[in-house]
Motif scaffolding. Sequence first.
Motif, PDB file in Angstrom:
ATOM      1  N   GLU A  97      74.524  85.855  33.822  1.00 54.58           N
ATOM      2  CA  GLU A  97      75.689  86.674  33.504  1.00 54.58           C
ATOM      3  C   GLU A  97      76.962  85.855  33.692  1.00 54.58           C
ATOM      4  OE1 GLU A  97      75.575  90.154  35.896  1.00 54.58           O
ATOM      5  OE2 GLU A  97      73.783  90.977  34.931  1.00 54.58           O
ATOM      6  N   LYS A 154      71.503  88.854  26.050  1.00 57.28           N
ATOM      7  CA  LYS A 154      70.528  89.665  26.771  1.00 57.28           C
ATOM      8  C   LYS A 154      69.262  89.835  25.932  1.00 57.28           C
ATOM      9  CE  LYS A 154      74.112  92.235  29.278  1.00 57.28           C
ATOM     10  NZ  LYS A 154      74.709  93.565  29.566  1.00 57.28           N
ATOM     11  N   SER A 161      63.019  85.709  27.485  1.00 60.35           N
ATOM     12  CA  SER A 161      64.454  85.803  27.242  1.00 60.35           C
ATOM     13  C   SER A 161      64.858  84.688  26.289  1.00 60.35           C
ATOM     14  CB  SER A 161      65.216  85.674  28.554  1.00 60.35           C
ATOM     15  OG  SER A 161      64.925  86.748  29.422  1.00 60.35           O
TER      16      SER A 161
END
Length: 453
Positions: free
Chosen positions: A123, A130, A141
């Motif tokens: 982040e 995301k 991811s």
Amino acid sequence: MKKTSFAEDVCFKMQALVVALLILVTSTAGAQEASLEAQIRERSAAVEKQLIAWRRDIHQHPELGDQERRTSRLVAEHLKRLGVDVQTGVGRTGVVGILKGAKPGPVVGLRADMDALPVTEPEGLPFASKATAVYHGKEVSVMHACGHDAHTAMLMATAEILAGMKEQLPGTVMFIFQPAEEGSSVVMPGEGKSWGAKLMLEEGLFKNVKPDAVFAVHVMPGPSGEISWRTGATTASGDMLQISVHGRQGHGGMPWNTIDPIVTSAQVLTGLQTVVSRRANLALSPAVVTIGAIKGGTGPNVIPDRVDMSGTIRAYDESVREQVGQDVKLSAENIAESAGAKAEVSVIPIYATTINDAALAAKMEPIIRKAADGKVAVARLIGASEDFSYLAQEAPGLYLFLGVTPEDQDPLKVAPNHSPHFFVDERALVVGTRTMALMTAAFLTGQVMDVAK
């Protein structure tokens, strides 16, 4: 005083006329060059805000190799709005745009890779990824950790600049938006199927329109806005290494009844270190042998029957590449045999060495210096591999690096490409766009001579 004859007088006047014409042509060419550079600078500045917006949008929506459907749509729609002839689905998800100038002339290819990596982004950025996707059957991811979001955005901006100047440009520009430079997420190496640049070529990328020169720009840690390059071998060849060590399974408390593939694998791994240090001719080329994954065993008291290792081999010279592959196979097989085990070794070619054409680089150097406002450097060998190498085998190629490290940070200490902390200083991107546009215009208008001659 000697009088000149009529013939001598005509000859003198013709010579004077030729000199005057040469001066006129030179001054006209100089004025044209200055005019094109001024326009490209102005257009680059005008598109910079949109360039950064594209980059952030693509960064927030990354896609793995051969899954770049959203990115491809974004690119194709933009090119169509510019009046560029567009072909989609090249090499699975690639996009090719053809921009024709006002009259016949040379062909320039510009390439950008679009794919992201199976990396988890931390982040922090308001446009941080995301996204998740399936990578060879496993959900992962996804992050643009190598800067391909920047490459795609820079080439979209370059297309906008050149499309707006097409009436002043001869020849043709081929915009190559390539999928799967980092490898395919649906095709495994060794299955006999291609991906990326190689697949695009196999599907006829250069069949109807073949470039006289092909360019690419890749972001890297380096002073922000600095362009660097080198001639000859620029990125390494890349081969996938797979080693399976087969032993005999048994009880962990009775190793004398087994042939232990774990211990044997450790010996193989240690032995591989001498392939580079004692066997490779490092005077010809640097070389790297890395084992990146080892898998074997199911429990603490069971000696397994098999251990699998995988890794990569890198080199910059074809003879060194071949020799290292042979020596890895010989070393692993013989070490395993000495322990009573057996090693199966596969060396799978992935990418060739990228060779920057020396003549093309020399002719482009003054153009690049202008584009980067003199902020240029000689690129170091970095160990990475690139499938731009296949495009450069088909046409003279020039692969450049664009520094994207903020001015208050040390490029040698920042996070490298493929790190989740890799950071792009967006102020550098307009330099990459300006460089591609200026190189293209210079080549098309004849400010750079035909490198094939």
